[in-house]
Design a protein around this motif. Structure first.
Motif, short mmCIF file in Angstrom:
data_model
loop_
_atom_site.label_atom_id
_atom_site.label_comp_id
_atom_site.label_asym_id
_atom_site.label_seq_id
_atom_site.Cartn_x
_atom_site.Cartn_y
_atom_site.Cartn_z
N LEU A 24 -45.20 -6.45 18.14
CA LEU A 24 -44.10 -6.62 16.75
C LEU A 24 -44.13 -6.60 15.59
O LEU A 24 -43.53 -6.59 14.56
N VAL A 25 -44.69 -6.37 14.84
CA VAL A 25 -46.30 -6.11 13.35
C VAL A 25 -45.14 -4.53 13.49
O VAL A 25 -44.96 -4.24 12.13
N ASP A 26 -46.02 -4.00 14.02
CA ASP A 26 -45.52 -2.33 14.60
C ASP A 26 -43.73 -2.31 14.34
O ASP A 26 -43.10 -1.39 13.31
N ALA A 174 -36.00 -14.72 23.34
CA ALA A 174 -36.23 -12.65 23.17
C ALA A 174 -36.40 -12.20 21.90
O ALA A 174 -35.84 -10.67 21.82
N LEU A 175 -37.80 -12.36 22.03
CA LEU A 175 -38.73 -11.58 22.08
C LEU A 175 -40.47 -11.38 22.62
O LEU A 175 -40.97 -10.86 22.97
N TYR A 176 -40.16 -12.79 23.27
CA TYR A 176 -41.42 -13.32 24.12
C TYR A 176 -41.13 -14.14 24.75
O TYR A 176 -40.93 -15.84 24.57
N THR A 181 -45.63 -8.31 28.63
CA THR A 181 -46.12 -7.87 28.54
C THR A 181 -46.34 -7.27 27.01
O THR A 181 -45.14 -7.19 26.56
N ALA A 182 -47.04 -6.24 26.15
CA ALA A 182 -47.27 -5.89 24.86
C ALA A 182 -45.74 -4.36 24.71
O ALA A 182 -44.68 -4.67 23.79
N ALA A 183 -45.97 -3.59 25.98
CA ALA A 183 -44.90 -2.92 25.92
C ALA A 183 -43.19 -3.41 26.01
O ALA A 183 -42.74 -3.43 25.30
N GLY A 184 -43.50 -5.13 26.81
CA GLY A 184 -41.84 -5.11 26.86
C GLY A 184 -41.44 -5.49 25.71
O GLY A 184 -40.52 -5.88 25.30
N VAL A 185 -42.96 -6.71 25.13
CA VAL A 185 -42.83 -7.03 23.53
C VAL A 185 -41.50 -6.77 22.55
O VAL A 185 -40.96 -6.59 21.77
N ARG A 186 -42.22 -5.21 23.26
CA ARG A 186 -42.09 -4.44 21.87
C ARG A 186 -40.35 -3.76 21.62
O ARG A 186 -40.14 -3.09 20.91
N LYS A 187 -39.87 -3.31 22.49
CA LYS A 187 -38.88 -3.25 23.20
C LYS A 187 -37.88 -3.95 22.86
O LYS A 187 -36.76 -3.72 21.95
N LYS A 188 -38.32 -5.22 22.74
CA LYS A 188 -37.38 -6.41 22.91
C LYS A 188 -37.72 -6.68 21.06
O LYS A 188 -36.51 -7.23 20.70
N ALA A 189 -38.93 -6.13 20.00
CA ALA A 189 -38.63 -6.51 19.03
C ALA A 189 -37.56 -5.31 18.34
O ALA A 189 -37.29 -5.74 17.48
#
Length: 203
Positions: A24-26, A174-176, A181-189
């Motif tokens: 998320l922060v990234d 919509a985010l988590y 996974t962290a990778a999935g959250v990154r795509k959503k973010a």
């Protein structure tokens, strides 16, 4: 660029919370709440405050009591989000130097929250109030009031909420979702941030 998006990590667990939050922060989402009805929520919040406290606003959600506010402060949290408007919780939060976002629906709740010292308002559930309801509230609220639309705000309607006067959003599934996974959250973010930037003109 700082975006007024609060990521709501309901159901997250301590072993995964740092990787999810790093994603998320990234992506530029630097406000993160762990609802207290998540598994071992205070442990997750303590981990996040220790690792990301210098670059992100970390806190707890679904905060209902003054005792919970005190525990969050001890964990290093700086953000307290509630589904309801409890003046005692607001005052305790502000006295501890943390930011307070109580849940409100009506003008009476909005003004009572502001009178108690709320940092901003969590319009919840946003799906029941809608942009039209927010527009009506905006006509009477102090101009500088920060209003976050939560529960019913998503990338496909950011534009409508912004036009009605939303300052930002609290975003959950919509985010988590538990198990992401962290990778999935990154795509959503990335998708949420792109929609937010398009809706707000990059502000």
């Amino acid at each position: 660029m700082s975006r007024n998006i609060v990521a709501i990590l309901r159901g997250v667990t301590p072993p995964e919370v740092e990787a999810v939050s790093e994603a998320l922060v990234d992506c530029g989402i630097t406000r993160i709440e762990v609802p207290l009805n998540s598994p071992d929520a205070f442990a997750s919040i303590e981990r996040l405050a220790s690792r990301f406290g210098a670059v992100a606003l970390i806190g707890g959600g679904t905060v209902l009591t003054v005792d919970e506010v005190a525990r969050l402060h001890d964990c290093g949290a700086r953000l307290v989000v509630s589904p309801n408007m409890n003046p005692d919780v607001i005052r305790a939060t502000r006295s501890a130097g943390m930011r307070s976002y109580p849940g409100v629906m009506t003008p009476t709740e909005c003004f009572a929250a502001l009178d108690a010292g709320a940092s901003g308002l969590k319009l919840f559930p946003g799906s029941l109030i809608g942009p039209d309801g927010l527009r009506a509230l905006r006509a009477v609220l102090p101009t500088a009031t920060e209003v976050l639309a939560v529960g019913g705000a998503a990338p496909d309607n950011f534009v409508q909420w912004m036009a009605a006067g939303a300052s930002g959003f609290g975003i959950g599934t919509a985010l988590y979702r538990p198990g992401d996974t962290a990778a999935g959250v990154r795509k959503k973010a990335q998708a949420v941030v792109a929609a937010f930037d398009a809706s707000s003109g990059g502000q």
